[in-house]
Enzyme design. Structure first.
Site, short mmCIF file in Angstrom:
data_model
loop_
_atom_site.label_atom_id
_atom_site.label_comp_id
_atom_site.label_asym_id
_atom_site.label_seq_id
_atom_site.Cartn_x
_atom_site.Cartn_y
_atom_site.Cartn_z
N LYS A 2 -19.67 49.95 19.36
CA LYS A 2 -19.66 49.26 20.50
C LYS A 2 -20.59 48.22 19.99
O LYS A 2 -21.70 48.47 20.32
CB LYS A 2 -19.85 49.94 21.68
CG LYS A 2 -20.02 48.38 23.00
CD LYS A 2 -20.88 49.29 24.08
CE LYS A 2 -22.24 49.25 24.37
NZ LYS A 2 -22.41 47.68 24.07
N GLU A 22 -32.03 56.06 17.46
CA GLU A 22 -33.77 54.78 16.86
C GLU A 22 -33.88 53.67 18.37
O GLU A 22 -33.12 52.96 18.62
CB GLU A 22 -33.25 54.01 15.65
CG GLU A 22 -34.34 53.76 14.62
CD GLU A 22 -34.80 52.39 15.15
OE1 GLU A 22 -35.01 52.11 16.21
OE2 GLU A 22 -34.06 51.53 14.80
N CYS A 44 -38.39 46.04 17.62
CA CYS A 44 -39.17 47.47 17.15
C CYS A 44 -39.67 48.04 16.52
O CYS A 44 -41.40 49.12 17.10
CB CYS A 44 -37.95 48.63 17.35
SG CYS A 44 -37.02 48.80 15.90
N GLU A 79 -43.63 48.32 25.79
CA GLU A 79 -42.98 48.16 24.64
C GLU A 79 -42.93 46.09 24.94
O GLU A 79 -41.39 46.57 26.16
CB GLU A 79 -41.81 48.44 23.69
CG GLU A 79 -40.74 47.89 23.03
CD GLU A 79 -39.71 48.47 22.52
OE1 GLU A 79 -40.12 48.21 20.58
OE2 GLU A 79 -39.29 49.06 22.71
#
Length: 508
Positions: free
Chosen positions: A204, A278, A312, A410
């Site tokens: 997906k 992850e 990231c 973040e």
């Protein structure tokens, strides 16, 4: 910290030629790809098909519409993967390797198309998309070789008169969920080792950036047996949740946000399937007084703003020794102010593009506004840029106190925050004092210090005197809230396979 710098903002370079990067003929079929072909996607109950707009973030125009997948679409795709898994698993490593090489060859033939499609969908500068496609190809080539050279414990008698043989087997059907920031590359990081290990999969892609994943399926459809790779588009709470909970899916692998990782892990718990996560990062960049400041500032120009900071592993949180902080910030701001911001179609030298969506643009600018209200100062940038498009000025934040929101959470945009420290113990403590543990870097000319500090940092990857340098041969993955499991390298093959011990009694 006081510096002579002051806020300034970039301008957005617009394409002088109104020609778009792609045409309608470049687009993949806007359908699910199941059992070797694109299906019509019409609901089984005969109702009107619901679609999702795919938006070019540089212009805010709709460039495609994709199906909003349903749990029934996922079930159909999983059934195709289940039907294909035994035959694919039985193929010898040489055969699977040749298929992966053929995929790499096919992608190489269509490099420029994939580059433009990726930039049109995500707003990435063309240089970033070219790097993505190149590493995508390299990932398939590496896994094509690695699958033929896997190692395991030697067969032998570990109990008297009993020969132990260790077999490495595929897991079966893998559910894959990929993010919007690296649509093609993150798909490759999952698809290549999943196929190399002998599994089939249902993927997906992000509903915001599905085009290169669908184009990948179109390009390689004739190279793979039907059902080995399946693509279902749609939203995470529907399609992703069904994949994670599906009883016939043996593992769910996700690259995405921490909240998405938690949701996937919870959904997978009932069937006790393996989970590979992850997730996010908040990479500290620890700069000691003996560091090469010019090299550090130059490196952060790329590592902090690559893919517009939507990365990231981005070098987003500088911890610099107080004795050199003012000098370093001056150099860093000089580098950041020279970044070229613009639409990907406006030139190959564009370095920073837009945020991927209006929602993410609002999220990033929200962080900047709250930081400003808390007394954090922008040495450069700190504001949104004029539209159309979701552009944010490359930003360096200073006067950042310990524990500030922008230093812990973040942001995932073109923003670097700068804090100061007084000694090594404080630097290590504060670097580790975040919930995420994906990557970090240490800047020093002392070999002893570099080894010691790197060993004490609680992050899956630690660079010394560089940042955001990747290679297919080495693992990528994090600690703590950044998840578990490894992408790239032979460790990914381990993640997508299982060991079986067969013991033969040969006593006579």
């Amino acid at each position: 910290m006081t510096t002579a710098t002051g806020p300034t903002t970039a301008t957005v370079r617009r394409a002088a030629d109104p020609q778009p990067l792609i045409t309608t003929t470049d687009l993949p079929p806007a359908r699910h790809f199941i059992d070797g072909h694109f299906i019509d996607g019409k609901p089984l109950d005969g109702s009107t098909e619901r679609v999702i707009d795919v938006v070019d973030p540089s212009t805010e125009s709709v460039i495609a519409r994709i199906p909003e997948g349903t749990p029934e679409d996922v079930d159909r795709a999983v059934a195709a993967a289940v039907a294909a898994k035994d035959r694919w698993a039985r193929r010898v490593p040489k055969d699977r390797s040749e298929v992966l090489h053929a995929i790499a060859d096919r992608l190489t033939e269509h490099t420029e198309l994939l580059v433009k499609l990726e930039s049109a969908n995500t707003g990435k500068p063309l240089a970033v998309s070219r790097d993505d496609v190149a590493m995508t190809i390299d990932t398939f080539r590496f896994m094509a070789g690695a699958l033929r050279a896997t190692t395991s414990m030697a067969a032998g008698d570990y109990a008297e008169d009993h020969l132990s043989v260790i077999l490495r087997e595929p897991l079966g059907v893998i559910g894959v969920i990929t993010p919007w920031n690296y649509p093609l590359l993150m798909a490759a990081w999952k698809i290549a080792p999943v196929l190399a290990a002998g599994n089939t999969l249902v993927i997906k892609p992000s509903e915001q950036t599905p085009l290169t994943t669908l184009k990948f399926a179109e390009l390689v459809a004739d190279l793979l047996p039907p059902g080995v790779v399946n693509v279902v588009t749609g939203y995470g709470p529907t399609v992703g949740a069904r994949l994670a909970a599906h009883p016939d899916v043996d593992m769910i692998a996700l690259t995405g946000s921490v909240s998405s990782g938690r949701a996937v892990a919870r959904a997978a718990a009932d069937t006790l399937k393996r989970v590979h996560l992850e997730l996010g990062g908040k990479a500290p960049v620890v700069i000691f007084p003996d560091a090469d400041l010019t090299a550090a500032a130059s490196s952060l120009r790329t590592a902090g703003f690559w893919n517009s900071g939507q990365e990231c592993g981005a070098a987003c949180r500088v911890l610099v020794h107080e004795s050199i902080a003012e000098r370093f910030v001056e150099q860093l701001v000089g580098e950041v102010r020279s970044l070229v911001v613009g639409e990907p179609a406006s030139g190959d030298d564009v370095e920073v593009g837009p945020m991927v969506s209006k929602a993410h643009f609002d999220r990033v600018t929200g962080y900047l506004e709250r930081a400003r209200n808390e007394g954090v100062r922008a040495a450069t940038g700190g504001v949104a840029l004029d539209g159309p498009g979701y552009f944010v000025a490359p930003t360096v934040l200073v006067d950042v106190p310990e524990g500030a929101e922008v230093a812990r959470e973040e942001i995932f945009g073109p923003v670097i925050s700068v804090e100061t420290f007084t000694d090594e113990e404080e630097a290590v403590r504060r670097a580790n004092d975040v919930p995420l543990g994906l990557s970090a870097s240490v800047w020093t000319e002392s070999a002893r210090r570099s080894h010691d500090i790197a060993a004490r940092l609680d992050f899956g990857t630690v660079w010394v005197n560089s940042h955001l340098v990747l290679a297919g041969e080495v693992p990528w993955g994090g600690f703590k809230g950044s998840g578990y499991g490894r992408d790239l390298s032979i460790y990914a093959l381990d993640d997508y396979s299982r060991t079986k011990h067969v013991m033969h009694n040969h006593g006579r």
